[in-house]
Write a protein that holds these residues in place. Sequence first.
Motif, PDB file in Angstrom:
ATOM      1  N   UNK A  19       0.818  -1.206   0.000  1.00  0.00           N
ATOM      2  CA  UNK A  19       0.000   0.000   0.000  1.00  0.00           C
ATOM      3  C   UNK A  19       0.851   1.256   0.000  1.00  0.00           C
ATOM      4  N   UNK A  20       1.878   1.282   0.850  1.00  0.00           N
ATOM      5  CA  UNK A  20       2.715   2.467   0.932  1.00  0.00           C
ATOM      6  C   UNK A  20       3.572   2.632  -0.323  1.00  0.00           C
ATOM      7  N   UNK A  21       3.940   1.514  -0.952  1.00  0.00           N
ATOM      8  CA  UNK A  21       4.691   1.616  -2.192  1.00  0.00           C
ATOM      9  C   UNK A  21       3.910   2.385  -3.243  1.00  0.00           C
ATOM     10  N   UNK A  22       2.601   2.098  -3.315  1.00  0.00           N
ATOM     11  CA  UNK A  22       1.745   2.809  -4.263  1.00  0.00           C
ATOM     12  C   UNK A  22       1.434   4.215  -3.763  1.00  0.00           C
ATOM     13  N   UNK A  23       1.131   4.346  -2.464  1.00  0.00           N
ATOM     14  CA  UNK A  23       0.704   5.636  -1.933  1.00  0.00           C
ATOM     15  C   UNK A  23       1.844   6.639  -1.877  1.00  0.00           C
ATOM     16  N   UNK A  24       2.970   6.247  -1.274  1.00  0.00           N
ATOM     17  CA  UNK A  24       4.067   7.192  -1.080  1.00  0.00           C
ATOM     18  C   UNK A  24       4.783   7.482  -2.396  1.00  0.00           C
ATOM     19  N   UNK A  25       5.240   6.419  -3.079  1.00  0.00           N
ATOM     20  CA  UNK A  25       5.906   6.647  -4.355  1.00  0.00           C
ATOM     21  C   UNK A  25       4.927   7.227  -5.380  1.00  0.00           C
ATOM     22  N   UNK A  26       3.674   6.755  -5.321  1.00  0.00           N
ATOM     23  CA  UNK A  26       2.673   7.290  -6.237  1.00  0.00           C
ATOM     24  C   UNK A  26       2.372   8.752  -5.980  1.00  0.00           C
ATOM     25  N   UNK A  27       2.397   9.140  -4.724  1.00  0.00           N
ATOM     26  CA  UNK A  27       2.155  10.534  -4.393  1.00  0.00           C
ATOM     27  C   UNK A  27       3.276  11.430  -4.903  1.00  0.00           C
ATOM     28  N   UNK A  28       4.503  10.912  -4.898  1.00  0.00           N
ATOM     29  CA  UNK A  28       5.623  11.672  -5.464  1.00  0.00           C
ATOM     30  C   UNK A  28       5.421  11.860  -6.966  1.00  0.00           C
ATOM     31  N   UNK A  29       5.056  10.771  -7.634  1.00  0.00           N
ATOM     32  CA  UNK A  29       4.804  10.852  -9.076  1.00  0.00           C
ATOM     33  C   UNK A  29       3.669  11.845  -9.359  1.00  0.00           C
ATOM     34  N   UNK A  30       2.578  11.714  -8.598  1.00  0.00           N
ATOM     35  CA  UNK A  30       1.429  12.584  -8.808  1.00  0.00           C
ATOM     36  C   UNK A  30       1.775  14.040  -8.514  1.00  0.00           C
ATOM     37  N   UNK A  31       2.553  14.269  -7.454  1.00  0.00           N
ATOM     38  CA  UNK A  31       2.929  15.635  -7.092  1.00  0.00           C
ATOM     39  C   UNK A  31       3.722  16.337  -8.176  1.00  0.00           C
ATOM     40  N   UNK A  32       4.622  15.589  -8.830  1.00  0.00           N
ATOM     41  CA  UNK A  32       5.394  16.163  -9.930  1.00  0.00           C
ATOM     42  C   UNK A  32       4.526  16.297 -11.173  1.00  0.00           C
ATOM     43  N   UNK A  33       3.743  15.263 -11.450  1.00  0.00           N
ATOM     44  CA  UNK A  33       2.965  15.219 -12.692  1.00  0.00           C
ATOM     45  C   UNK A  33       1.930  16.341 -12.777  1.00  0.00           C
ATOM     46  N   UNK A  34       1.205  16.587 -11.684  1.00  0.00           N
ATOM     47  CA  UNK A  34       0.055  17.492 -11.767  1.00  0.00           C
ATOM     48  C   UNK A  34       0.443  18.936 -12.099  1.00  0.00           C
ATOM     49  N   UNK A  35       1.718  19.279 -11.942  1.00  0.00           N
ATOM     50  CA  UNK A  35       2.156  20.649 -12.184  1.00  0.00           C
ATOM     51  C   UNK A  35       2.707  20.862 -13.597  1.00  0.00           C
ATOM     52  N   UNK A  36       2.508  19.888 -14.492  1.00  0.00           N
ATOM     53  CA  UNK A  36       3.065  20.055 -15.830  1.00  0.00           C
ATOM     54  C   UNK A  36       2.360  21.213 -16.550  1.00  0.00           C
ATOM     55  N   UNK A  37       3.097  21.852 -17.414  1.00  0.00           N
ATOM     56  CA  UNK A  37       2.570  22.996 -18.162  1.00  0.00           C
ATOM     57  C   UNK A  37       2.176  22.548 -19.558  1.00  0.00           C
ATOM     58  N   UNK A  38       0.880  22.529 -19.814  1.00  0.00           N
ATOM     59  CA  UNK A  38       0.393  22.123 -21.122  1.00  0.00           C
ATOM     60  C   UNK A  38       0.075  23.320 -21.985  1.00  0.00           C
ATOM     61  N   UNK A  39      -0.242  23.098 -23.238  1.00  0.00           N
ATOM     62  CA  UNK A  39      -0.599  24.199 -24.137  1.00  0.00           C
ATOM     63  C   UNK A  39      -1.961  24.784 -23.757  1.00  0.00           C
TER      64      UNK A  39
END
Length: 510
Positions: free
Chosen positions: A416-436
Amino acid sequence: MTSTLRPTETTEAVTRRPGRWLALSVLVLAVLLVAVDATVLGLATPYISEDLQPSGTQLLWIGDVYSFVIAGLLVSMGSLGDRIGRKRILLVGASAFGVLSVLNAYATTPEMLIAARALLGVAGATLMPATLALIRNLFHDPRERSLAIGIWGATASAGTAVGPIAGGFLLEHFWWGSVFLINLPVMVVLVVVGARMLPESRNPAPGPWDLPSVLLSLLGMIGVVYAVKEAASHGFTWVTPAAGIAGAAALYGFVRRQLTLPAPLLDMRLFRHRGFSGAVLADLLTILGLSGLVFFLSQFLQLVQGRGPLEAGLAELPAAIGAVVAGLIAGRAARRFSVRAVVSAGLAAIGVALAVLTVVDRTTGYPLLGAALLVVGVGAGFSFTVTSDVILSSVPKEQAGAASAVSETAYELGAALGIAVLGSIVTGVYRDFTGPAGTPAEAHESLGGAVEAAAGLPAPTSEAMLDAARTAFVDGLALAAGAGAAVLLAAAVAAWFLLRGQRLDDSPSR
C-alpha cells in the motif's frame, strides 16, 4: 541472539504429515490470488479511467484501498484464525473472495469500485495469515518448513509481478472487469480441494477475540495512510494532520490495549526483540520497493512507451522469475551465510535497481528496464522469504496465526505504501506540468486522464499536451525511484545491524 524467541522445545523425531506438499499447493493458490489482486489493476488503470472517469485521488484509492484494508485487518483475522480454526477461516474467506470479485468486476462508478475493493480486502485479510500459519503446522521439520516458506514467499513475490501479465492478457481480449473474474475458478478449486486436504489447527486456549482492538487496528492504519495520501495529493489542509493524528492515536491505543489484555490479538512484547523488529521492517520495505516499481512501470510501459497491456505485462516477467528463483534457495543461503547477509543483500539489490531507474527517459530501452526488474525480483525473493521464516519461527505454533499476520501486515502495508508514497511523489510532480492553451483540468489528474482527454482535442494541442504530460510523468517516476532507492539502501544498512546474530531455526517443532 537467535530468531527463536519461544521456550526451547524437546527435540524428537519429526512427524511428516502425509499429503503436506499437496496441501501446500492449495495454500499457494490463495497466496497467488491475493498477491495478484494487489497489482493486477496496474495495467487496467487506463481502461478504468476511460470507463469510470475517476479523479486522480479516486484512482489512487482504487489502486491501494484493497491493501490498506488488508493491512488494517490482518492482525485481527490472524488472531481470529488462531481462535476459530485456520482452515475454517481460510475456506470462508476464499468463498467470500470469489463472490466479492464479481462485485468488483461489475462496478459502475469509482465510488462503487473503491467500496468493492475495500470489501475484497476484508476477505483477503482472512486468507494470507491463515496460509502461513497452516504451513507452520504442516511442516515440523525446520528445513522442510524453510523450503515451504520459500515456495510461499516466491508465490507471494511473483504474484506481484504476475498480476500485470494476467491482467495484460485479459485486457487484450476482454473488458477491465475480467481481471477480477479470474478469481472464481481458482477459488472453487481452493475451497473444494482445501476442504479435503488441509488439516484444521487452532490455539487450544486462545482467549476472547477483542473487538475494540480490531477497530483500533483498522482505524489507525487507514488514518495514517490516508494522511500520507492527502498530503501528497492536496497539500497540508486541516484534514491531513487531523487524519494522521487520529490514526496515530488509534494505533497507540491498540498497542496500549494489547499490553494490558491477558489474551491480546498480538503480543507486542515480540517487538522488543531486535531481530523480530528488524525482520518486520525489512519485510515492509522489500515489498514497498517491489510493488511501487511494478505499479508505476506498468503505466510507464503503456502510457509513455505505447506498449499494449499484454506486452507491458510480459515485460515485467523478470521480476517474477527473479523472485521465484531467489525464494526457493533463500533458506539454504541464509543457513550457509547468515540471515543478515541475505536480507541486507536483498534490500541493497532493490535499492540499486531503483537507483538505476532514476536515469530513465521516454526512450529508455527494455534491456535496462528488464535488468532492473530482474534484480528487484531477486532481492525481494531473498529478503522477504528469509524474514518471513524468522518471524514465523519466533513463536509457538499455537500463535502462528498472529505471527503470520505480522509478516503479512508488513507485506500489505508495504504494498500500500509503495503505491501511496511513491505514487504521491509521481502525482505531485505530474500534476504541475505545463500544457498548451486548451489543456483540460482532468489532464492534470492522471496520465490516463490526459491520454483520454487528448482524444477530443485538435491534433497540435493533443500532441503538445501529451508530450508535456508524459515528460512530467517520467520526471516524477525518476524522483520516486530515487526516493525509494535511498530508503532501501538505508534499510539494508539497518538490517545488517538489527539482524545481527539471527539464524533460522534448525530444531524440529512438535
